[in-house]
Motif scaffolding. Structure first.
Motif: not given
Length: 200
Positions: A81-95, A97-110
């Motif tokens: 859960v920590f890793m998934l939240v980090c993936a979303v936070a990274f996408a929101r802050r460095y990518g 914000p509109r697609w930040a939620w996609a960080g979680a499923p992408v990282f989960l798939a990885l």
């Protein structure tokens, strides 16, 4: 789920204090959680990350005290859960914000993909840290070094985790406690970089 788990060099039998170093070294997560909470200074993302690091502290401590299968699952879930939240936070802050939620499923798939290939739960995290560093380096953001350092420490930590059972004859306490200590540093560094994104 209540089956006894004897997966570490330090544990020689059932009981709450069967792994004293592995249990006490979880304090590294508590220290990291407190530091990130103070650093957040009201920032919502920072407080969520601090809370999740605190959850890792609780889950990992319970697992190394009780050594049961359900506690092992709780430990792994807290870290995931920590890793998934980090993936979303990274996408929101460095990518974006509109697609930040996609960080979680992408990282989960990885994570699932690398686990199915025999890389375990944590190889995905190592690849993720390398990807974070690469993305920022490509965009000429100097903070890429923060993720690179965190990735290097995590690689060392992962190696020590893997060595635990192999060194029992030479190091009776094993090396798993070093995995906890170094991961406390990694979680702090990653959270700090995400929290201080908008600050000079």
């Amino acid at each position: 789920m209540t089956d006894y788990v004897d997966g570490y060099c330090e544990r020689v039998g059932p009981g709450l204090w069967g792994e004293p170093l592995n249990s006490l070294s979880n304090l590294a997560f508590l220290v990291a959680a407190v530091l990130v909470w103070r650093l957040a200074n009201g920032d919502r993302t920072g407080r969520v990350l601090a809370g999740l690091i605190g959850l890792v502290f609780v889950a990992s401590t319970v697992f190394h005290l009780l050594a049961t299968r359900w506690a092992a699952v709780a430990d792994s879930v807290a870290i995931l859960v920590f890793m998934l939240v980090c993936a979303v936070a990274f996408a929101r802050r460095y990518g974006s914000p509109r697609w930040a939620w996609a960080g979680a499923p992408v990282f989960l798939a990885l994570t699932v993909g690398t686990a199915l290939l025999g890389g375990g739960l944590y190889l995905g995290a190592l690849i993720g840290l390398a990807a974070f560093a690469a993305v920022l380096a490509f965009s000429r953001d100097t903070r890429w070094t923060h993720f690179a350092v965190a990735g290097a420490i995590f690689a060392l930590s992962l190696s020590l985790r893997a060595l635990d059972r192999d060194v029992c004859d030479y190091v009776p306490v094993g090396t798993h406690f070093l995995w906890h200590l170094l991961n406390g540093v990694v979680l702090y560094l990653v959270s700090r970089t995400l929290v201080l994104h908008d600050r000079p």
